[in-house]
Design an enzyme around this catalytic site. Structure first.
Site, PDB file in Angstrom:
ATOM      1  N   ARG A 246     110.907 -49.637 -23.501  1.00 36.55           N
ATOM      2  CA  ARG A 246     109.983 -50.488 -24.257  1.00 36.55           C
ATOM      3  C   ARG A 246     110.534 -50.867 -25.624  1.00 36.55           C
ATOM      4  NH1 ARG A 246     104.350 -50.410 -22.532  1.00 36.55           N
ATOM      5  NH2 ARG A 246     104.524 -50.445 -20.265  1.00 36.55           N
TER       6      ARG A 246
ATOM      7  N   ARG B 141     105.389 -53.970 -29.521  1.00 38.50           N
ATOM      8  CA  ARG B 141     104.519 -54.194 -30.678  1.00 38.50           C
ATOM      9  C   ARG B 141     104.873 -53.406 -31.929  1.00 38.50           C
ATOM     10  NH1 ARG B 141      98.823 -53.281 -28.139  1.00 38.50           N
ATOM     11  NH2 ARG B 141     100.145 -52.005 -26.797  1.00 38.50           N
TER      12      ARG B 141
ATOM     13  N   ARG C 292     105.190 -63.082 -29.769  1.00 38.51           N
ATOM     14  CA  ARG C 292     104.071 -62.979 -28.846  1.00 38.51           C
ATOM     15  C   ARG C 292     102.924 -63.888 -29.269  1.00 38.51           C
ATOM     16  NH1 ARG C 292     100.316 -58.140 -26.502  1.00 38.51           N
ATOM     17  NH2 ARG C 292      98.611 -59.545 -26.917  1.00 38.51           N
TER      18      ARG C 292
ATOM     19  N   ASP D 234     107.234 -57.416 -16.731  1.00 37.15           N
ATOM     20  CA  ASP D 234     106.349 -56.273 -16.500  1.00 37.15           C
ATOM     21  C   ASP D 234     106.355 -55.909 -15.018  1.00 37.15           C
ATOM     22  OD1 ASP D 234     104.279 -54.616 -18.139  1.00 37.15           O
ATOM     23  OD2 ASP D 234     103.362 -54.938 -16.177  1.00 37.15           O
TER      24      ASP D 234
ATOM     25  N   TYR E 238      98.189 -49.405  -9.413  1.00 39.07           N
ATOM     26  CA  TYR E 238      97.499 -50.465 -10.167  1.00 39.07           C
ATOM     27  C   TYR E 238      96.814 -51.452  -9.225  1.00 39.07           C
ATOM     28  CZ  TYR E 238      99.895 -48.772 -14.351  1.00 39.07           C
ATOM     29  OH  TYR E 238     100.339 -47.990 -15.396  1.00 39.07           O
TER      30      TYR E 238
HETATM   31  O1  1CP Z   1     111.255 -53.460 -23.621  1.00 36.44           O
HETATM   32  C1  1CP Z   1     111.074 -53.120 -22.448  1.00 36.44           C
HETATM   33  O2  1CP Z   1     111.051 -51.922 -22.065  1.00 36.44           O
HETATM   34  C2  1CP Z   1     110.960 -54.209 -21.387  1.00 36.44           C
HETATM   35  C3  1CP Z   1     109.689 -54.627 -20.973  1.00 36.44           C
HETATM   36  C4  1CP Z   1     108.690 -53.766 -20.211  1.00 36.44           C
HETATM   37  C5  1CP Z   1     108.870 -52.796 -19.204  1.00 36.44           C
HETATM   38  C6  1CP Z   1     110.168 -52.194 -18.694  1.00 36.44           C
HETATM   39  C7  1CP Z   1     107.298 -53.943 -20.368  1.00 36.44           C
HETATM   40  C8  1CP Z   1     106.673 -54.853 -21.342  1.00 36.44           C
HETATM   41  N1  1CP Z   1     106.658 -53.176 -19.422  1.00 36.44           N
HETATM   42  C9  1CP Z   1     107.581 -52.448 -18.722  1.00 36.44           C
HETATM   43  C10 1CP Z   1     107.345 -51.515 -17.617  1.00 36.44           C
HETATM   44  C11 1CP Z   1     105.954 -51.081 -17.310  1.00 36.44           C
HETATM   45  N2  1CP Z   1     104.789 -51.796 -17.358  1.00 36.44           N
HETATM   46  C12 1CP Z   1     105.636 -49.800 -16.800  1.00 36.44           C
HETATM   47  C13 1CP Z   1     106.658 -48.731 -16.466  1.00 36.44           C
HETATM   48  C14 1CP Z   1     107.127 -47.970 -17.635  1.00 36.44           C
HETATM   49  C15 1CP Z   1     106.094 -47.093 -18.315  1.00 36.44           C
HETATM   50  O3  1CP Z   1     105.625 -46.115 -17.705  1.00 36.44           O
HETATM   51  O4  1CP Z   1     105.767 -47.405 -19.479  1.00 36.44           O
HETATM   52  C16 1CP Z   1     104.244 -49.743 -16.596  1.00 36.44           C
HETATM   53  C17 1CP Z   1     103.443 -48.580 -16.079  1.00 36.44           C
HETATM   54  C18 1CP Z   1     103.718 -51.015 -16.945  1.00 36.44           C
HETATM   55  C19 1CP Z   1     102.293 -51.448 -16.841  1.00 36.44           C
HETATM   56  C20 1CP Z   1     101.763 -51.884 -18.136  1.00 36.44           C
HETATM   57  N3  1CP Z   1     102.081 -53.084 -18.707  1.00 36.44           N
HETATM   58  C21 1CP Z   1     100.969 -51.152 -19.044  1.00 36.44           C
HETATM   59  C22 1CP Z   1     100.419 -49.733 -18.827  1.00 36.44           C
HETATM   60  C23 1CP Z   1      98.996 -49.850 -18.422  1.00 36.44           C
HETATM   61  C24 1CP Z   1      98.268 -48.545 -18.100  1.00 36.44           C
HETATM   62  O5  1CP Z   1      97.122 -48.449 -18.542  1.00 36.44           O
HETATM   63  O6  1CP Z   1      98.769 -47.661 -17.375  1.00 36.44           O
HETATM   64  C25 1CP Z   1     100.794 -51.956 -20.180  1.00 36.44           C
HETATM   65  C26 1CP Z   1     100.000 -51.647 -21.415  1.00 36.44           C
HETATM   66  C27 1CP Z   1     101.516 -53.168 -19.949  1.00 36.44           C
HETATM   67  C28 1CP Z   1     101.693 -54.311 -20.886  1.00 36.44           C
HETATM   68  C29 1CP Z   1     103.020 -54.386 -21.496  1.00 36.44           C
HETATM   69  N4  1CP Z   1     104.217 -54.495 -20.802  1.00 36.44           N
HETATM   70  C30 1CP Z   1     105.268 -54.622 -21.674  1.00 36.44           C
HETATM   71  C31 1CP Z   1     104.690 -54.577 -23.017  1.00 36.44           C
HETATM   72  C32 1CP Z   1     105.476 -54.705 -24.286  1.00 36.44           C
HETATM   73  C33 1CP Z   1     103.287 -54.420 -22.869  1.00 36.44           C
HETATM   74  C34 1CP Z   1     102.245 -54.320 -23.959  1.00 36.44           C
HETATM   75  C35 1CP Z   1     101.625 -55.643 -24.237  1.00 36.44           C
HETATM   76  C36 1CP Z   1     102.135 -56.205 -25.526  1.00 36.44           C
HETATM   77  O7  1CP Z   1     102.545 -55.469 -26.395  1.00 36.44           O
HETATM   78  O8  1CP Z   1     102.158 -57.411 -25.701  1.00 36.44           O
END
Ligand code: 1CP
Length: 349
Positions: free
Chosen positions: A25, A29, A38, A75, A152
């Protein structure tokens, strides 16, 4: 031939004086420049599907910190959307999807052949990145593992214990297994297209693998990962794969051999000395600094970073966090982590 990038050398099993560094990640943010881009995109999904802006946020942490790898900004939930599930994000809460709890729900999913209509912008982002990244930086593509993505799709949201997915596994194993098979097939095509577009490594995120106990871990975490790795290795034998069965505990042991992945990413619940003795013996490992240090910093960050670098220093290692960096992290602590990795190595010489 140009000297191989240091992240690829680690994945090939080479022990290096300074381990390559990147961060799960790393675009996100906690960075003001991410928040600005964003806002320009409008919302999170519009950012994922805008190749120029998605490439921009992928590059931001590379410019700021000079990480050895960039991870494609996208994502894991884009695959459900490409298979026809509704997907939206609720500000301050997280993802929401249409739920999948019956054969009728499963029958509404689209075919694997049609996923690229939705996912084409992602391949475009990869192409931009492979042109624009510095020559020493490795480009990592990724997807969620079938079990994690299924949790999910079934619940329609993130869940603390993956209860709805475990319930479907018990109550309707035929639908549950058909869903896993559909996601597995889609993931193979998705990752293969990322590789064709220029991804040099792919990572499979099984964030909820730890909730699979007993033989369900073997059936629903290990086996789908093995199938994906086998299919990708047949088409792209030289592209390394990182597996991340988060919270697998003792089941990290032997995971690389059993699945065919080149590297296992470790969460921060495993002890680094234990993991060096029992997991790194099979090849490269990645991890495993606790993400909270990026919030709290200080001497604890330094001590834990040093301990990890030393524990894994006799084998192939990619320095990383045990899970994603959180939005409340301080960007200065990331720099402190990077400086500490490099100083620890220098001090040990
Ligand atoms: O920088 C990076 O790592 C690349 C982008 C990336 C990756 C690899 C994002 C962007 N998401 C992911 C993987 C991801 N997404 C996972 C696997 C890794 C982990 O366990 O963290 C999972 C479970 C998700 C699902 C997801 N997407 C969640 C979790 C939800 C939950 O309640 O379990 C969330 C909050 C997101 C949104 C998201 N994806 C990525 C970002 C930066 C965000 C946050 C939104 C934002 O900040 O704009």
């Amino acid at each position: 031939m140009a000297e191989q990038k240091i992240l690829l050398r680690a994945l090939a099993g080479e022990t290096q004086a300074v381990p390559p560094i990147w961060m799960m990640r790393q675009a996100g943010r906690y960075l003001p420049e991410y928040k600005a881009t964003r806002a320009q995109a409008g919302d999170f999904l519009s950012l994922c599907y805008n190749p120029d802006l998605a490439a921009e946020v992928t590059l931001q942490p590379i410019r700021r910190y000079g990480f050895d790898a960039a991870i494609l900004f996208a994502d894991i939930l884009l695959i459900p959307q490409a298979l026809g599930a509704d997907l939206w994000f609720v500000t301050g809460e997280g993802p929401r999807l249409s739920t999948l709890t019956s054969q009728a729900d499963f029958d509404k999913l689209g075919s694997v052949d049609n996923i690229h209509e939705t996912l084409n912008p992602i391949y475009e982002t990869v192409k931009i990145l492979s042109r624009e990244l510095p020559s020493e930086t490795t480009l990592i593509g990724f997807a969620g593992a079938p079990w994690t993505v299924a949790t999910y799709m079934i619940a329609g949201r993130g869940t603390p214990d993956q209860g709805p997915a475990h319930a479907l596994m018990q109550e309707n194993p035929a639908v549950f297994e058909a869903l896993l098979a559909r996601i597995t097939a889609a993931t193979i095509e998705y990752l293969s297209m990322q590789i064709d577009a220029g991804a040099e490594v792919v990572k499979i995120f099984d964030s909820w693998a730890g909730s699979l106990k007993g033989d369900t871990f073997q059936k629903y975490a290990l086996e789908p990962c093995r199938q994906i790795a086998a299919a990708l290795k047949e088409r792209h034998p030289d592209v390394p794969i990182i597996g991340f069965p988060r919270e697998a505990g003792e089941k990290y042991v032997g995971f690389a051999k059993a699945t065919g992945v080149d590297c296992v990413a470790l969460d921060n619940s495993v002890d680094p000395e234990w993991a060096a003795a029992h997991v790194q013996v099979d090849g490269c490992v990645q991890g495993n600094l606790a993400s909270r240090h990026m919030v709290t910093g200080g001497q604890e960050l330094v001590d834990d970073t040093r301990r990890i670098v030393r524990a894994f220093g006799k084998g192939a290692h990619i320095f990383n966090l045990g899970h994603g960096i959180t939005p409340d992290a301080d960007p200065d602590n990331v720099q402190l982590m990077i400086d500490t990795v490099r100083e620890t190595v220098a001090a040990a010489e």
